[in-house]
Design a protein around this motif. Structure first.
Motif, short mmCIF file in Angstrom:
data_model
loop_
_atom_site.label_atom_id
_atom_site.label_comp_id
_atom_site.label_asym_id
_atom_site.label_seq_id
_atom_site.Cartn_x
_atom_site.Cartn_y
_atom_site.Cartn_z
N VAL A 1 0.80 -1.22 0.00
CA VAL A 1 0.00 0.00 0.00
C VAL A 1 0.84 1.28 0.00
O VAL A 1 0.53 2.22 -0.74
N PRO A 2 1.90 1.39 0.80
CA PRO A 2 2.70 2.63 0.74
C PRO A 2 3.22 2.91 -0.66
O PRO A 2 3.20 4.07 -1.12
N ALA A 3 3.68 1.88 -1.35
CA ALA A 3 4.18 2.07 -2.72
C ALA A 3 3.05 2.44 -3.66
O ALA A 3 3.20 3.30 -4.54
N LEU A 4 1.89 1.82 -3.46
CA LEU A 4 0.74 2.11 -4.31
C LEU A 4 0.29 3.56 -4.12
O LEU A 4 -0.02 4.26 -5.10
N GLU A 5 0.28 4.03 -2.88
CA GLU A 5 -0.07 5.42 -2.62
C GLU A 5 0.93 6.37 -3.27
O GLU A 5 0.55 7.43 -3.78
N HIS A 6 2.19 6.00 -3.23
CA HIS A 6 3.22 6.82 -3.86
C HIS A 6 2.95 6.94 -5.37
O HIS A 6 3.00 8.04 -5.92
N ILE A 7 2.65 5.82 -6.00
CA ILE A 7 2.36 5.85 -7.44
C ILE A 7 1.15 6.73 -7.72
O ILE A 7 1.16 7.59 -8.61
N ALA A 8 0.07 6.52 -6.95
CA ALA A 8 -1.16 7.26 -7.16
C ALA A 8 -0.97 8.76 -6.97
O ALA A 8 -1.70 9.57 -7.57
N GLY A 9 0.00 9.14 -6.14
CA GLY A 9 0.25 10.55 -5.88
C GLY A 9 1.18 11.21 -6.86
O GLY A 9 1.39 12.43 -6.79
N GLN A 10 1.75 10.45 -7.78
CA GLN A 10 2.68 11.00 -8.75
C GLN A 10 1.94 11.61 -9.93
O GLN A 10 0.99 11.01 -10.45
N LYS A 11 2.38 12.77 -10.36
CA LYS A 11 1.78 13.42 -11.51
C LYS A 11 1.98 12.56 -12.76
O LYS A 11 3.07 12.04 -13.00
N GLY A 12 0.91 12.38 -13.50
CA GLY A 12 1.00 11.62 -14.73
C GLY A 12 0.66 10.15 -14.60
O GLY A 12 0.68 9.43 -15.59
N PHE A 13 0.34 9.69 -13.38
CA PHE A 13 -0.03 8.30 -13.17
C PHE A 13 -1.51 8.17 -12.84
O PHE A 13 -2.04 8.95 -12.04
N ILE A 14 -2.18 7.21 -13.43
CA ILE A 14 -3.56 6.87 -13.09
C ILE A 14 -3.58 5.42 -12.63
O ILE A 14 -3.20 4.52 -13.39
N VAL A 15 -3.98 5.19 -11.39
CA VAL A 15 -3.99 3.85 -10.82
C VAL A 15 -5.41 3.31 -10.78
O VAL A 15 -6.32 3.98 -10.27
N THR A 16 -5.60 2.12 -11.33
CA THR A 16 -6.90 1.46 -11.31
C THR A 16 -6.81 0.19 -10.48
O THR A 16 -5.94 -0.66 -10.73
N LEU A 17 -7.67 0.06 -9.48
CA LEU A 17 -7.70 -1.15 -8.66
C LEU A 17 -8.47 -2.24 -9.40
O LEU A 17 -9.56 -2.00 -9.93
#
Length: 210
Positions: A18-34
């Motif tokens: 989860v910490p890594a996933l939150e990091h990705i989701a918070g990065q500009k230019g990334f869209i995370v889909t569960l």
């Protein structure tokens, strides 16, 4: 960049990621889909017997050392060691899908709330009533109501999302969860899950290079 996250809410390694996933989701230019796989739901569920509980706790301690995520004594006592317990992710998965239908941007927050309830608070989330209570407390009131009384739209969405996730697992030869798939259409690629447990900057670089 689109990142699809294949997971199960009762997967300890997914909780550790989860910490890594939150990091990705918070990065500009990334869209995370569960993308919930239902790996431990329905036919994938099982009784929480002593052997499985011991195996899970041993694995959880390894995840804790690697990621810093908390697996509390309350979780061990009240979830793993509870008599007659069931390891079934169907209720939690249904809850996340319900949030997706009602507050689509809240799925990651809902997942975190359910994981915290299980692994830190030590409350078993293998029942719809518990999941509904967690969602209501987290502010997902409509989703909570729908989990308590699932309608056909919710059940259909649940089946559809699990089927899509399992199709991705088969397509990319994923052996389990968590799994990351980067890109769209024919350009999608699977990223090794070990990247979720290292330095965040290296994870970001690996995703961009995929």
């Amino acid at each position: 960049m689109h990142v699809t996250y294949l997971f199960d809410p009762l997967c300890g390694w997914c909780y550790g990621a989860v910490p890594a996933l939150e990091h990705i989701a918070g990065q500009k230019g990334f869209i995370v889909t569960l993308s919930p796989t239902g790996l431990f739901a329905g036919e994938g569920s099982r009784p929480m017997d002593r052997n499985f509980a011991d195996y899970a706790w041993q694995n959880d301690q390894r995840i804790a050392r690697l990621t810093g995520q908390v697996f509390s004594d309350a979780y061990r006592s009240n979830v793993l060691d509870a008599a007659g317990g069931l390891f079934d992710s169907a209720p939690a998965t249904l809850g996340i899908v319900a949030v997706g239908l009602t507050q689509p941007d809240g799925e990651l927050s809902a997942l975190k709330a359910l994981q915290h309830t299980r692994y830190v608070d030590g409350i078993d989330t293998a029942s719809r009533e518990t999941v509904a209570s967690v969602l209501k407390k987290a502010g997902f009131h409509e989703a909570a109501l729908r989990v308590r009384s699932p309608d056909e739209e919710l059940l259909s969405a649940y089946r559809t999302r699990i089927a899509a996730a399992r199709a991705d697992m088969a397509r990319f030869g994923a052996q389990g969860v968590p799994t990351l798939i980067v890109g769209e259409g024919q350009d999608r690629r699977m990223v090794r899950c070990n990247a979720l447990y290292g330095r965040f900057d290296l994870l970001t670089a690996e995703l961009k290079a995929a």
